[in-house]
Structure formats: structure tokens, C-alpha cells
Scaffold this motif. Structure first.
Motif, PDB file in Angstrom:
ATOM      1  N   UNK A 258       0.856  -1.189   0.000  1.00 41.90           N
ATOM      2  CA  UNK A 258       0.000   0.000   0.000  1.00 41.90           C
ATOM      3  C   UNK A 258       0.890   1.237   0.000  1.00 41.90           C
ATOM      4  N   UNK A 259       0.574   2.175  -0.894  1.00 41.79           N
ATOM      5  CA  UNK A 259       1.245   3.472  -0.895  1.00 41.79           C
ATOM      6  C   UNK A 259       0.195   4.545  -0.657  1.00 41.79           C
ATOM      7  N   UNK A 260       0.390   5.311   0.408  1.00 39.87           N
ATOM      8  CA  UNK A 260      -0.510   6.397   0.787  1.00 39.87           C
ATOM      9  C   UNK A 260       0.144   7.717   0.370  1.00 39.87           C
ATOM     10  N   UNK A 261      -0.484   8.403  -0.572  1.00 39.99           N
ATOM     11  CA  UNK A 261       0.055   9.684  -1.040  1.00 39.99           C
ATOM     12  C   UNK A 261      -0.643  10.785  -0.253  1.00 39.99           C
ATOM     13  N   UNK A 262       0.000  11.193   0.832  1.00 37.66           N
ATOM     14  CA  UNK A 262      -0.553  12.182   1.761  1.00 37.66           C
ATOM     15  C   UNK A 262       0.081  13.532   1.441  1.00 37.66           C
ATOM     16  N   UNK A 263      -0.270  14.063   0.270  1.00 35.65           N
ATOM     17  CA  UNK A 263       0.381  15.256  -0.254  1.00 35.65           C
ATOM     18  C   UNK A 263      -0.356  16.521   0.154  1.00 35.65           C
ATOM     19  N   UNK A 264       0.345  17.652   0.037  1.00 37.29           N
ATOM     20  CA  UNK A 264      -0.298  18.945   0.186  1.00 37.29           C
ATOM     21  C   UNK A 264      -1.111  19.237  -1.071  1.00 37.29           C
ATOM     22  N   UNK A 265      -1.713  20.414  -1.145  1.00 45.45           N
ATOM     23  CA  UNK A 265      -2.472  20.785  -2.338  1.00 45.45           C
ATOM     24  C   UNK A 265      -1.554  20.793  -3.556  1.00 45.45           C
ATOM     25  N   UNK A 266      -2.106  20.529  -4.756  1.00 46.99           N
ATOM     26  CA  UNK A 266      -1.272  20.367  -5.960  1.00 46.99           C
ATOM     27  C   UNK A 266      -0.789  21.684  -6.554  1.00 46.99           C
ATOM     28  N   UNK A 267       0.032  22.380  -5.806  1.00 46.40           N
ATOM     29  CA  UNK A 267       0.659  23.605  -6.295  1.00 46.40           C
ATOM     30  C   UNK A 267       2.152  23.521  -6.010  1.00 46.40           C
ATOM     31  N   UNK A 268       2.933  24.263  -6.763  1.00 40.39           N
ATOM     32  CA  UNK A 268       4.376  24.340  -6.585  1.00 40.39           C
ATOM     33  C   UNK A 268       4.993  22.947  -6.581  1.00 40.39           C
ATOM     34  N   UNK A 269       5.751  22.609  -5.510  1.00 40.97           N
ATOM     35  CA  UNK A 269       6.506  21.360  -5.524  1.00 40.97           C
ATOM     36  C   UNK A 269       5.611  20.126  -5.478  1.00 40.97           C
ATOM     37  N   UNK A 270       4.353  20.262  -5.033  1.00 36.72           N
ATOM     38  CA  UNK A 270       3.456  19.104  -4.930  1.00 36.72           C
ATOM     39  C   UNK A 270       2.623  18.879  -6.183  1.00 36.72           C
ATOM     40  N   UNK A 271       2.712  19.768  -7.169  1.00 35.23           N
ATOM     41  CA  UNK A 271       1.856  19.653  -8.348  1.00 35.23           C
ATOM     42  C   UNK A 271       2.060  18.324  -9.070  1.00 35.23           C
ATOM     43  N   UNK A 272       3.303  17.857  -9.144  1.00 39.80           N
ATOM     44  CA  UNK A 272       3.594  16.618  -9.842  1.00 39.80           C
ATOM     45  C   UNK A 272       3.018  15.388  -9.192  1.00 39.80           C
ATOM     46  N   UNK A 273       2.600  15.485  -7.923  1.00 35.45           N
ATOM     47  CA  UNK A 273       2.064  14.329  -7.212  1.00 35.45           C
ATOM     48  C   UNK A 273       0.621  14.025  -7.604  1.00 35.45           C
ATOM     49  N   UNK A 274       0.065  14.805  -8.519  1.00 38.37           N
ATOM     50  CA  UNK A 274      -1.300  14.580  -9.001  1.00 38.37           C
ATOM     51  C   UNK A 274      -1.312  14.310 -10.508  1.00 38.37           C
TER      52      UNK A 274
END
Length: 290
Positions: free
Chosen positions: A159-175
Motif C-alpha cells: 500500500x502506498x498512501x500519497x498524503x500530499x499537500x495541495x497540488x501547487x508548486x513542488x506538490x503539483x507533480x504528485x497529481x
């Protein structure tokens, strides 16, 4: 944004959720304020929701309602996987998802990878109810880039839990689909990934592309609903990408002592209202509010 209301001499924090929507909480104390190498970090005491962590102006967790989010992020995939032994948490430096993951007896190892070590340190110091599992024997804490970590751990996690911040700046690629392909490669043959894809009322223009990007990678993607009072609109959408199994049906009981998740809540969360189905599948009603 922090402001002082002159009439009552009160201090308020306001999150600008969209250009048309704000959420304000009265502040009773400031715990820490700093610029990390990656983002602005603020920890506050609030009158209504206890301690609150804010990153780049957006509320991440509050002590009062964080369990709603973390229990639905962790227990839905873990209770529907046949035998989850190894868990990876991408982001989640506050420790809440890790705390929930290690509660499962089958889990032998839970790795938290967050690029911003200052978030981890702040949680350890000011949010002990969230960070309490960071020293658990099952836990491994890695302050580094999760993309780099996953490329070195192919086929390793159930299981991989992607507990990311909102998809802006450095977190945008996580979506986006390239990241989801990296997640796919790091999962075992019957693995799940879970992520949040925001709110249908305030973030449809983020939610729908994220859902479709997951569908480009995973043969089966299952969105589900939960409630989060301090996230925009209070209605929050999660999504599981599955290689093989159906995550909508729990296979085991959850750990004791939970406050939000139950097997009944699990099953019900996959029953989506028609407007949300139309939005996800057909793009109905999608417009940007930013």
C-alpha cells in the motif's frame, strides 16, 4: 493570512480557499513560524480546533478533526488489501497517516518519506498526538524526495498512501500520471495506492484531471468520499488505484479505538452522489475557482 480584529482585539487566521471563499479561525497563540527550504510553515493554537499546522497558507491538520482524514486515508486501503505488510507514505510529515498504518497487525514496516524535514520536526515538537508513531519499531522516517526513494524500491510496497499537500508548486507533480507510474512501479503485484483528490465544490478543476491521470496508469480506480470540516467545503474526495483487488469491500475489521472509520463507513464511502459521478466521468460542472 493572520489579522487582528480591532473591535474585539482578536487575532484570526484566514485561509483563502478560492478567490470567492475563505475560512477563518480565531488564534490564541503562535507556536512556530518559519520559511523552510520548500515552503512557509506556521503552527498555531486556535480556539475552536486546537493546534493547527499551515503550509503555504493552507490548513494541513488541526488536532480536532485530523482523524477524519487520516483514518479514511489509511484504513480504507489497509482493510481491503488481503495482507498488507509494507506501507509507504509519501508526504504526511505530520505523522497522522503513519500513526494509523502501524495500528494494523499485518503491517511489518511503514516508511514515511517527506521532502521537508522541518514539517517532521515541527510535528514531533508541537503535534505529539499525530507524530506519536514516528518512534514505533515498525516506522522508518526518511526526509527526502519520494520520487527518488520509489525509484530505488521497485515492487516493494503493498500500500502506498500519497498524503500530499495541495497540488501547487513542488506538490503539483504528485497529481499527475508520471508520478502515478512511479507509484505503480513501487507497488507489489496486488498493491493499492490511495490519494486525496480535493473537493468537488472548490477544486473540481484539480479533482477531475487527477482522477483521469490515475486511470491512465491503474486498471481500476475507485473514488470515495469523506468529511473534513477544515478543508475547503468540508466534502473531501479520495481515490484508490488498484492493480488487482476491489477496495470497496473491507476484508478485515479495523483496529480498535478508531473515531471515524468503520466497515460500514468504508462500504458507504464508495456510494457516490450522481453529480460527483457526472463530474468525474464526464467533466460536468468543472470550472476553476482559483
Amino acid at each position: 493570512m493572520i489579522s487582528r480584529e480591532k473591535r474585539h482585539n482578536e487575532v484570526w487566521f484566514t485561509e483563502e480557499s478560492t478567490k470567492h471563499l475563505r475560512l477563518s479561525l480565531r488564534v490564541t497563540g503562535e507556536l512556530v513560524r518559519k520559511e523552510t527550504p520548500y515552503q512557509s510553515l506556521l503552527a498555531l493554537e486556535t480556539a475552536e480546533y486546537g493546534r493547527m499546522l499551515v503550509l503555504d497558507g493552507a490548513i494541513q491538520v488541526t488536532e480536532k478533526d485530523e482523524f477524519c482524514y487520516h483514518e479514511m486515508m489509511a484504513h480504507v486501503p489497509l482493510c481491503s488489501h488481503p495482507n498488507p505488510k509494507k506501507v509507504l507514505i509519501v508526504g504526511g510529515g505530520d505523522g497522522g497517516s503513519l500513526r494509523e498504518a502501524v495500528k494494523h497487525e499485518s503491517v511489518e514496516k511503514a516508511v514515511l518519506v517527506d521532502i521537508d524535514e522541518e514539517v517532521i520536526k515541527t510535528s514531533r515538537e508541537f503535534f505529539p498526538t499525530l507524530s506519536c508513531a514516528m518512534d514505533d519499531p515498525k516506522a522508518e522516517i526518511r526526509p527526502m524526495d519520494a520520487m527518488v526513494y520509489m525509484k530505488d524500491h521497485r515492487g516493494e510496497f503493498d500500500v502506498i498512501i500519497v498524503d500530499a499537500t495541495d497540488p501547487v508548486d513542488m506538490a503539483a507533480g504528485l497529481f499527475q500520471s508520471p508520478f502515478y507510474r512511479d507509484v505503480w512501479d513501487a507497488l507489489s503485484d496486488d498493491g493499492f495506492m490511495v490519494t486525496h483528490i480535493e473537493s468537488p465544490f472548490t477544486d473540481a478543476a484539480i479533482m477531475v484531471p487527477a482522477y483521469r491521470a490515475m486511470k491512465e496508469v491503474f486498471p481500476s480506480v475507485h473514488p470515495y468520499l469523506g468529511f473534513m470540516p477544515t478543508y475547503p467545503s468540508g466534502m473531501w474526495v479520495y481515490a484508490i488505484g488498484s492493480k488487482r483487488h476491489d477496495p470497496s469491500k473491507p476484508l478485515r475489521e479495523a483496529p480498535k479505538g478508531l473515531k471515524y472509520y468503520t466497515s460500514d463507513v468504508h462500504r458507504a464511502s464508495f456510494a457516490l452522489p450522481p453529480f460527483l459521478v457526472d463530474m468525474l466521468e464526464n467533466g460536468e460542472g468543472v470550472e476553476s475557482h482559483y
